[in-house]
Scaffold this motif. Structure first.
Motif, PDB file in Angstrom:
ATOM      1  N   THR A 236       0.806  -1.217   0.000  1.00 52.38           N
ATOM      2  CA  THR A 236       0.000   0.000   0.000  1.00 52.38           C
ATOM      3  C   THR A 236       0.838   1.266   0.000  1.00 52.38           C
ATOM      4  O   THR A 236       0.369   2.328  -0.394  1.00 52.38           O
ATOM      5  CB  THR A 236      -0.943   0.027   1.219  1.00 52.38           C
ATOM      6  OG1 THR A 236      -0.164  -0.105   2.418  1.00 52.38           O
ATOM      7  CG2 THR A 236      -1.965  -1.086   1.148  1.00 52.38           C
ATOM      8  N   THR A 237       2.125   1.164   0.402  1.00 58.04           N
ATOM      9  CA  THR A 237       2.935   2.374   0.563  1.00 58.04           C
ATOM     10  C   THR A 237       4.289   2.332  -0.145  1.00 58.04           C
ATOM     11  O   THR A 237       5.066   3.284  -0.018  1.00 58.04           O
ATOM     12  CB  THR A 237       3.195   2.643   2.059  1.00 58.04           C
ATOM     13  OG1 THR A 237       3.907   1.525   2.625  1.00 58.04           O
ATOM     14  CG2 THR A 237       1.892   2.858   2.812  1.00 58.04           C
ATOM     15  N   ALA A 238       4.581   1.264  -0.879  1.00 60.56           N
ATOM     16  CA  ALA A 238       5.902   1.157  -1.503  1.00 60.56           C
ATOM     17  C   ALA A 238       5.825   0.351  -2.787  1.00 60.56           C
ATOM     18  O   ALA A 238       4.979  -0.535  -2.944  1.00 60.56           O
ATOM     19  CB  ALA A 238       6.895   0.502  -0.541  1.00 60.56           C
ATOM     20  N   VAL A 239       6.742   0.662  -3.716  1.00 61.41           N
ATOM     21  CA  VAL A 239       6.817  -0.021  -5.009  1.00 61.41           C
ATOM     22  C   VAL A 239       8.184  -0.685  -5.134  1.00 61.41           C
ATOM     23  O   VAL A 239       9.221  -0.068  -4.842  1.00 61.41           O
ATOM     24  CB  VAL A 239       6.608   0.962  -6.177  1.00 61.41           C
ATOM     25  CG1 VAL A 239       6.691   0.235  -7.521  1.00 61.41           C
ATOM     26  CG2 VAL A 239       5.268   1.676  -6.043  1.00 61.41           C
ATOM     27  N   TYR A 240       8.188  -1.945  -5.589  1.00 61.82           N
ATOM     28  CA  TYR A 240       9.407  -2.734  -5.687  1.00 61.82           C
ATOM     29  C   TYR A 240       9.575  -3.309  -7.100  1.00 61.82           C
ATOM     30  O   TYR A 240       8.601  -3.526  -7.816  1.00 61.82           O
ATOM     31  CB  TYR A 240       9.369  -3.919  -4.716  1.00 61.82           C
ATOM     32  CG  TYR A 240       9.207  -3.568  -3.271  1.00 61.82           C
ATOM     33  CD1 TYR A 240      10.313  -3.475  -2.433  1.00 61.82           C
ATOM     34  CD2 TYR A 240       7.943  -3.346  -2.726  1.00 61.82           C
ATOM     35  CE1 TYR A 240      10.163  -3.181  -1.085  1.00 61.82           C
ATOM     36  CE2 TYR A 240       7.792  -3.045  -1.380  1.00 61.82           C
ATOM     37  CZ  TYR A 240       8.904  -2.963  -0.572  1.00 61.82           C
ATOM     38  OH  TYR A 240       8.750  -2.666   0.766  1.00 61.82           O
ATOM     39  N   LYS A 241      10.829  -3.578  -7.430  1.00 62.22           N
ATOM     40  CA  LYS A 241      11.161  -4.339  -8.636  1.00 62.22           C
ATOM     41  C   LYS A 241      11.858  -5.619  -8.187  1.00 62.22           C
ATOM     42  O   LYS A 241      12.723  -5.589  -7.311  1.00 62.22           O
ATOM     43  CB  LYS A 241      12.088  -3.534  -9.549  1.00 62.22           C
ATOM     44  CG  LYS A 241      12.500  -4.267 -10.819  1.00 62.22           C
ATOM     45  CD  LYS A 241      13.402  -3.383 -11.674  1.00 62.22           C
ATOM     46  CE  LYS A 241      13.855  -4.100 -12.933  1.00 62.22           C
ATOM     47  NZ  LYS A 241      14.725  -3.238 -13.780  1.00 62.22           N
ATOM     48  N   PHE A 242      11.467  -6.740  -8.793  1.00 61.62           N
ATOM     49  CA  PHE A 242      12.025  -8.023  -8.381  1.00 61.62           C
ATOM     50  C   PHE A 242      12.856  -8.628  -9.499  1.00 61.62           C
ATOM     51  O   PHE A 242      12.483  -8.602 -10.675  1.00 61.62           O
ATOM     52  CB  PHE A 242      10.916  -9.002  -8.000  1.00 61.62           C
ATOM     53  CG  PHE A 242      11.441 -10.359  -7.592  1.00 61.62           C
ATOM     54  CD1 PHE A 242      11.853 -10.585  -6.295  1.00 61.62           C
ATOM     55  CD2 PHE A 242      11.557 -11.375  -8.524  1.00 61.62           C
ATOM     56  CE1 PHE A 242      12.358 -11.830  -5.918  1.00 61.62           C
ATOM     57  CE2 PHE A 242      12.056 -12.614  -8.163  1.00 61.62           C
ATOM     58  CZ  PHE A 242      12.455 -12.843  -6.857  1.00 61.62           C
ATOM     59  N   SER A 243      14.000  -9.193  -9.139  1.00 70.06           N
ATOM     60  CA  SER A 243      14.794  -9.997 -10.060  1.00 70.06           C
ATOM     61  C   SER A 243      15.378 -11.164  -9.286  1.00 70.06           C
ATOM     62  O   SER A 243      15.552 -11.089  -8.064  1.00 70.06           O
ATOM     63  CB  SER A 243      15.917  -9.176 -10.704  1.00 70.06           C
ATOM     64  OG  SER A 243      16.909  -8.853  -9.752  1.00 70.06           O
ATOM     65  N   SER A 244      15.692 -12.229  -9.989  1.00 64.92           N
ATOM     66  CA  SER A 244      16.261 -13.403  -9.319  1.00 64.92           C
ATOM     67  C   SER A 244      17.656 -13.106  -8.786  1.00 64.92           C
ATOM     68  O   SER A 244      18.111 -13.719  -7.826  1.00 64.92           O
ATOM     69  CB  SER A 244      16.304 -14.586 -10.291  1.00 64.92           C
ATOM     70  OG  SER A 244      17.026 -14.242 -11.458  1.00 64.92           O
ATOM     71  N   GLU A 245      18.338 -12.132  -9.403  1.00 68.71           N
ATOM     72  CA  GLU A 245      19.689 -11.782  -8.971  1.00 68.71           C
ATOM     73  C   GLU A 245      19.686 -10.901  -7.722  1.00 68.71           C
ATOM     74  O   GLU A 245      20.469 -11.105  -6.787  1.00 68.71           O
ATOM     75  CB  GLU A 245      20.439 -11.053 -10.096  1.00 68.71           C
ATOM     76  CG  GLU A 245      20.683 -11.889 -11.332  1.00 68.71           C
ATOM     77  CD  GLU A 245      19.469 -11.939 -12.239  1.00 68.71           C
ATOM     78  OE1 GLU A 245      18.545 -11.116 -12.049  1.00 68.71           O
ATOM     79  OE2 GLU A 245      19.424 -12.827 -13.118  1.00 68.71           O
ATOM     80  N   SER A 246      18.803  -9.902  -7.701  1.00 64.33           N
ATOM     81  CA  SER A 246      18.831  -8.904  -6.627  1.00 64.33           C
ATOM     82  C   SER A 246      17.694  -9.054  -5.627  1.00 64.33           C
ATOM     83  O   SER A 246      17.691  -8.384  -4.594  1.00 64.33           O
ATOM     84  CB  SER A 246      18.780  -7.493  -7.230  1.00 64.33           C
ATOM     85  OG  SER A 246      19.832  -7.300  -8.151  1.00 64.33           O
ATOM     86  N   GLY A 247      16.710  -9.886  -5.931  1.00 59.59           N
ATOM     87  CA  GLY A 247      15.549  -9.981  -5.069  1.00 59.59           C
ATOM     88  C   GLY A 247      14.658  -8.767  -5.242  1.00 59.59           C
ATOM     89  O   GLY A 247      14.573  -8.182  -6.317  1.00 59.59           O
ATOM     90  N   ALA A 248      13.998  -8.360  -4.180  1.00 65.11           N
ATOM     91  CA  ALA A 248      13.106  -7.209  -4.218  1.00 65.11           C
ATOM     92  C   ALA A 248      13.882  -5.932  -3.918  1.00 65.11           C
ATOM     93  O   ALA A 248      14.497  -5.799  -2.869  1.00 65.11           O
ATOM     94  CB  ALA A 248      11.975  -7.388  -3.212  1.00 65.11           C
ATOM     95  N   VAL A 249      13.845  -4.996  -4.858  1.00 69.18           N
ATOM     96  CA  VAL A 249      14.535  -3.716  -4.703  1.00 69.18           C
ATOM     97  C   VAL A 249      13.490  -2.616  -4.601  1.00 69.18           C
ATOM     98  O   VAL A 249      12.623  -2.480  -5.472  1.00 69.18           O
ATOM     99  CB  VAL A 249      15.472  -3.450  -5.897  1.00 69.18           C
ATOM    100  CG1 VAL A 249      16.129  -2.078  -5.757  1.00 69.18           C
ATOM    101  CG2 VAL A 249      16.526  -4.535  -6.001  1.00 69.18           C
TER     102      VAL A 249
END
Length: 215
Positions: A30-43
């Motif tokens: 509800t308060t944050a946006v993330y980008k996920f990759s198998s290398e970095s996880g959730a950023v």
């Protein structure tokens, strides 16, 4: 393989998902946006996992109140609905409000801050850079709330690249599916999806409607 990609506690659990043109995963609490990759996880891209608010700023300095829709456009911009407004995160992480006024609900068409939304969500975009979203004030379940259709939006809005908001389907305050010429009345809208070159699919009540955007 099946499994859990990442876990959160209840206070910052992901509620909406989106894919970009390269099928990379984005999600938002509800308060944050993330980008996920198998290398970095959730950023974390923008906002804060524990702090809410309404601040247009860069990346983690920005604040969101209640994200309930997420979409990544073809140019990599992230669009999200936050309470009564449509907001954008550009490729540099800058968060801006595109349309609506935070904390003020309504159904008025207009440009940028002069427009009003009820509860915008379910976002899609076309090849020309127009944004489409579901706009409804869903405070209950229409099967049990007999006043569900009164004063609710039940509409689809288009936001142009210059911030002009137009109602293209549904009639604010009216409920029930009306076909043929749009805008016409719609029932409870669940989701929308643009399909090139000019078709918008609308999930409304127990039906999937097809809208030709060239008409």
């Amino acid at each position: 393989a099946k499994g859990v990609l990442i876990s959160f506690d209840n206070s910052d659990a992901p509620i909406v998902l989106a894919l970009d043109a390269q099928d990379r995963l984005y999600f938002a609490s509800t308060t944050a946006v993330y980008k996920f990759s198998s290398e970095s996880g959730a950023v974390l891209i923008a906002g804060h996992a524990k702090l809410s608010g309404y601040i247009d700023a860069n990346s983690t300095t920005a604040r969101f109140g209640k994200i309930n829709g997420l979409h990544v456009s073809r140019d990599g911009s992230i669009y999200l609905t936050d309470k009564n407004v449509l907001r954008k995160i550009d490729v540099s992480g800058n968060v801006t409000t595109i349309a609506g006024r935070y904390g003020e609900a309504g159904s008025m068409d207009g440009t940028s801050a002069t427009a009003r939304f009820g509860l915008p969500r379910s976002i899609t975009s076309d090849t020309a850079g127009n944004i489409y979203l579901v706009d409804s004030e869903m405070n209950g379940d229409s099967r049990y709330d007999f006043n569900f259709n009164i004063g609710k939006n039940h509409i689809v809005r288009r936001i142009s690249p210059t911030g002009v908001v137009t109602t293209i389907a549904g009639v604010a305050g009216k409920f029930g599916i009306g076909l043929n010429t749009f805008p016409n009345t719609l029932g409870r809208i669940n989701d929308i999806q643009f399909v090139a070159p000019n078709t918008l699919y609308i999930s409304s009540e127990y039906s999937v409607l097809k809208m030709n955007l060239t008409n």
